[in-house]
Design a protein around this motif. Structure first.
Motif, short mmCIF file in Angstrom:
data_model
loop_
_atom_site.label_atom_id
_atom_site.label_comp_id
_atom_site.label_asym_id
_atom_site.label_seq_id
_atom_site.Cartn_x
_atom_site.Cartn_y
_atom_site.Cartn_z
N PHE A 94 4.34 -1.83 -6.27
CA PHE A 94 5.67 -2.43 -5.80
C PHE A 94 5.50 -3.64 -5.38
O PHE A 94 4.39 -4.05 -4.56
CB PHE A 94 6.30 -1.46 -4.59
N HIS A 95 6.54 -4.66 -5.73
CA HIS A 95 6.50 -6.06 -5.21
C HIS A 95 7.73 -6.33 -4.38
O HIS A 95 8.07 -7.35 -4.47
CB HIS A 95 6.31 -6.97 -6.49
N VAL A 96 8.28 -5.15 -3.86
CA VAL A 96 9.67 -5.28 -3.24
C VAL A 96 9.55 -5.09 -1.63
O VAL A 96 10.43 -4.40 -1.17
CB VAL A 96 10.56 -4.32 -3.87
N ASP A 97 8.50 -5.64 -1.08
CA ASP A 97 8.26 -5.59 0.25
C ASP A 97 8.25 -4.05 0.74
O ASP A 97 7.45 -3.40 0.09
CB ASP A 97 9.34 -6.25 1.12
N LEU A 98 9.08 -3.52 1.57
CA LEU A 98 9.07 -2.20 2.20
C LEU A 98 10.13 -1.36 1.77
O LEU A 98 10.33 -0.27 2.16
CB LEU A 98 8.79 -2.25 3.62
N LEU A 99 10.98 -1.80 0.78
CA LEU A 99 12.28 -1.19 0.47
C LEU A 99 12.11 0.21 -0.09
O LEU A 99 12.78 1.10 0.05
CB LEU A 99 13.19 -2.17 -0.72
N HIS A 100 10.87 0.46 -1.03
CA HIS A 100 10.65 1.87 -1.41
C HIS A 100 10.07 3.00 -0.44
O HIS A 100 9.97 3.92 -0.89
CB HIS A 100 9.91 1.69 -2.64
N TYR A 101 9.80 2.57 0.62
CA TYR A 101 9.01 3.50 1.35
C TYR A 101 9.54 4.86 1.60
O TYR A 101 9.30 5.96 1.37
CB TYR A 101 8.66 2.78 2.78
N PRO A 102 11.15 4.93 2.09
CA PRO A 102 11.71 6.18 2.30
C PRO A 102 11.79 7.15 1.10
O PRO A 102 11.55 8.25 1.18
CB PRO A 102 13.13 5.96 2.61
N MET A 103 11.89 6.35 -0.10
CA MET A 103 12.08 7.30 -1.21
C MET A 103 10.84 7.69 -1.91
O MET A 103 10.72 8.71 -2.62
CB MET A 103 13.01 6.32 -2.36
N PHE A 104 9.75 7.01 -1.51
CA PHE A 104 8.53 7.38 -2.29
C PHE A 104 7.45 7.82 -1.22
O PHE A 104 6.22 7.91 -1.47
CB PHE A 104 7.92 6.10 -3.09
N GLU A 105 7.83 8.55 -0.06
CA GLU A 105 6.69 9.07 0.89
C GLU A 105 5.99 10.14 0.24
O GLU A 105 4.77 10.17 0.49
CB GLU A 105 7.88 9.70 1.93
N ALA A 106 6.48 11.02 -0.76
CA ALA A 106 5.76 12.03 -1.26
C ALA A 106 4.63 11.62 -2.32
O ALA A 106 3.64 12.21 -2.69
CB ALA A 106 6.72 12.94 -1.84
N HIS A 107 4.67 10.24 -2.80
CA HIS A 107 3.76 9.63 -3.60
C HIS A 107 3.08 8.42 -3.02
O HIS A 107 2.47 7.56 -3.73
CB HIS A 107 4.73 9.10 -4.92
N ALA A 108 3.00 8.23 -1.69
CA ALA A 108 2.27 7.05 -1.08
C ALA A 108 0.83 6.93 -1.68
O ALA A 108 0.28 5.80 -1.54
CB ALA A 108 2.54 7.27 0.53
N GLN A 109 0.16 8.20 -1.80
CA GLN A 109 -1.09 8.01 -2.07
C GLN A 109 -1.47 7.42 -3.50
O GLN A 109 -2.49 7.06 -3.74
CB GLN A 109 -1.84 9.34 -2.08
N ARG A 110 -0.37 7.20 -4.41
CA ARG A 110 -0.52 6.36 -5.55
C ARG A 110 0.18 5.51 -5.66
O ARG A 110 0.35 4.51 -6.73
CB ARG A 110 0.06 7.42 -6.76
N CYS A 111 0.88 4.72 -4.57
CA CYS A 111 1.53 3.58 -4.43
C CYS A 111 0.42 2.25 -3.91
O CYS A 111 -0.06 2.36 -2.86
CB CYS A 111 2.70 3.68 -3.66
N VAL A 112 0.80 1.11 -4.48
CA VAL A 112 0.01 -0.17 -3.94
C VAL A 112 1.38 -1.11 -3.82
O VAL A 112 2.35 -1.25 -4.59
CB VAL A 112 -0.81 -0.90 -4.92
N THR A 113 1.37 -1.47 -2.51
CA THR A 113 2.43 -2.61 -2.33
C THR A 113 1.72 -4.04 -1.88
O THR A 113 0.81 -4.07 -1.01
CB THR A 113 3.21 -2.05 -0.98
N THR A 114 2.14 -4.98 -2.76
CA THR A 114 1.68 -6.33 -2.49
C THR A 114 2.76 -6.81 -1.59
O THR A 114 4.06 -6.92 -2.21
CB THR A 114 1.46 -7.10 -3.75
N LEU A 115 2.26 -7.26 -0.70
CA LEU A 115 3.27 -8.18 0.18
C LEU A 115 3.48 -9.60 0.04
O LEU A 115 1.95 -10.45 0.01
CB LEU A 115 2.95 -7.88 1.73
N HIS A 116 4.49 -10.16 -0.40
CA HIS A 116 4.37 -11.59 -0.80
C HIS A 116 4.81 -12.57 0.04
O HIS A 116 4.89 -14.00 0.03
CB HIS A 116 5.07 -11.79 -2.29
N GLY A 117 5.29 -12.16 1.32
CA GLY A 117 6.01 -13.03 1.99
C GLY A 117 5.35 -13.34 3.55
O GLY A 117 4.28 -12.40 3.71
#
Length: 355
Positions: A94-117
């Motif tokens: 994900f490259h959308v900051d933290l917007l996806h957190y509530p929706m993808f809690e069950a899949h957090a172990q497969r998520c990478v979030t790059t913070l660009h700002g």
């Protein structure tokens, strides 16, 4: 590896004109495909990519002429589409900051979030504390300072395709360059003053956001009367290499904690050295005395301009090729994905052994 890349929807991927995050996502997708991976990009339909595209909006938000738009609604629709397909991917990036957190809690172990700002904002710490299972990637070590205890997986520097910024052996244009955005924190006024004091031409290729129109009209426009200064406006990739390659140096006179500064490596790709103020990521990007000069004051910057003939443009390009190509960036992310998946598999394997 099957990888989902989830881009912001503000600009096309890559942007037609100015834009950082979407440009990096475009280069990352193409490099991962070149390295043999199965990449799906969630973005607007005007994306140009070697990945499989899932279009979630008809065009980028910024250049959409519709007078009323909801960026929140657009991004939520995209995230719903990603979640609907979540089982198709090994990794979701994900490259959308933290917007996806509530929706993808069950899949957090497969998520990478790059913070660009920038991360020195009042409300960020509670959110990253609330969702600590999401692994984060920083684009510089300096970017992490406001959130030192977050779940950092790695720092991966940005990269750009080497062929997109061909090497220029000499500064045929003879001018200093300023590239990016007209805003107080980017200090185009200081770039103009330096060029005036050095008696060298300055060319400014920059975007003016709506929030910065007053700053441009009141501070910058009066300075453009000097014949040494030429304001070109916003340019895209089709003109950027020529603009940077012909310059003596790129001026980067920031006065804020820039998380990375993509224009620095774009200039380096052309062999053009960078004179940059010592803020944010600058020390992680510029090798002082090799790919440019790091300065702390206007006087130091003037001295750096005088010392530009002592730098070898071939060495500037060599540092770029070693550290900041899109292939180098993609390999850095592949290491992150592999570690993430290995950590995800270990608990399952341990359970299977016990059974």
């Amino acid at each position: 590896m099957k990888i989902a890349q989830v881009a912001p929807l503000y600009e096309a991927v890559p942007p037609r004109l100015y834009g950082g995050t979407e440009r990096v996502v475009a280069y990352l997708c193409d490099a991962l495909v070149e390295l043999g991976h199965d990449v799906t990009l969630f973005a607007t339909s005007d994306a140009r990519t070697r990945a499989r595209l899932v279009p979630v909006r008809d065009q980028a938000i910024r250049l959409d002429s519709a007078p009323l738009k909801s960026d929140l609604a657009a991004h939520l629709s995209m995230l719903y589409e990603v979640r609907r397909r979540v089982q198709q991917f090994d990794v979701l990036h994900f490259h959308v900051d933290l917007l996806h957190y509530p929706m993808f809690e069950a899949h957090a172990q497969r998520c990478v979030t790059t913070l660009h700002g920038r991360l020195d904002m009042e409300d960020l710490l509670p959110v990253y504390s609330r969702w600590p299972n999401f692994g984060l990637v920083s684009i510089s070590n300096a970017q992490r300072k406001p959130l030192p205890h977050a779940n950092w997986l790695a720092t991966v520097s940005h990269g750009v395709p080497a062929p997109l910024y061909p090497f220029s052996a000499d500064a045929s244009g003879g001018y200093l360059a300023f590239l990016g955005r007209i805003s107080p924190e980017k200090r185009p006024d200081l770039a103009i003053r330096l060029a005036q004091r050095a008696r060298l031409p300055l060319r400014i290729a920059a975007k003016i956001d709506a929030v910065d129109v007053v700053y441009f009209e009141s501070v910058i426009r009066p300075l453009l009367a000097d014949p040494l200064v030429q304001f070109i406006g916003e340019i895209g990739d089709d003109r950027k290499a020529e603009f940077l390659g012909a310059a003596r140096a790129l001026l980067f006179p920031i006065n804020w904690p820039e998380p990375f500064g993509l224009v620095m490596i774009e200039a380096m790709g052309c062999g053009t050295p960078v004179i940059a103020w010592n803020y944010g990521s600058v020390r992680e990007v510029i090798d002082d005395g090799i790919s440019g000069f790091i300065v702390n004051s206007e006087e130091e910057a003037l001295g750096a301009i005088a010392r530009l003939p002592g730098l070898e443009r071939q060495q500037v390009r060599a540092r770029f090729e070693r550290r900041f190509t899109s292939t180098v960036m993609a390999k850095g992310y592949l290491e992150v994905y592999a570690r993430l998946l290995a950590a995800h598999r270990r608990p399952t394997e341990a359970l299977e052994r016990r059974l």
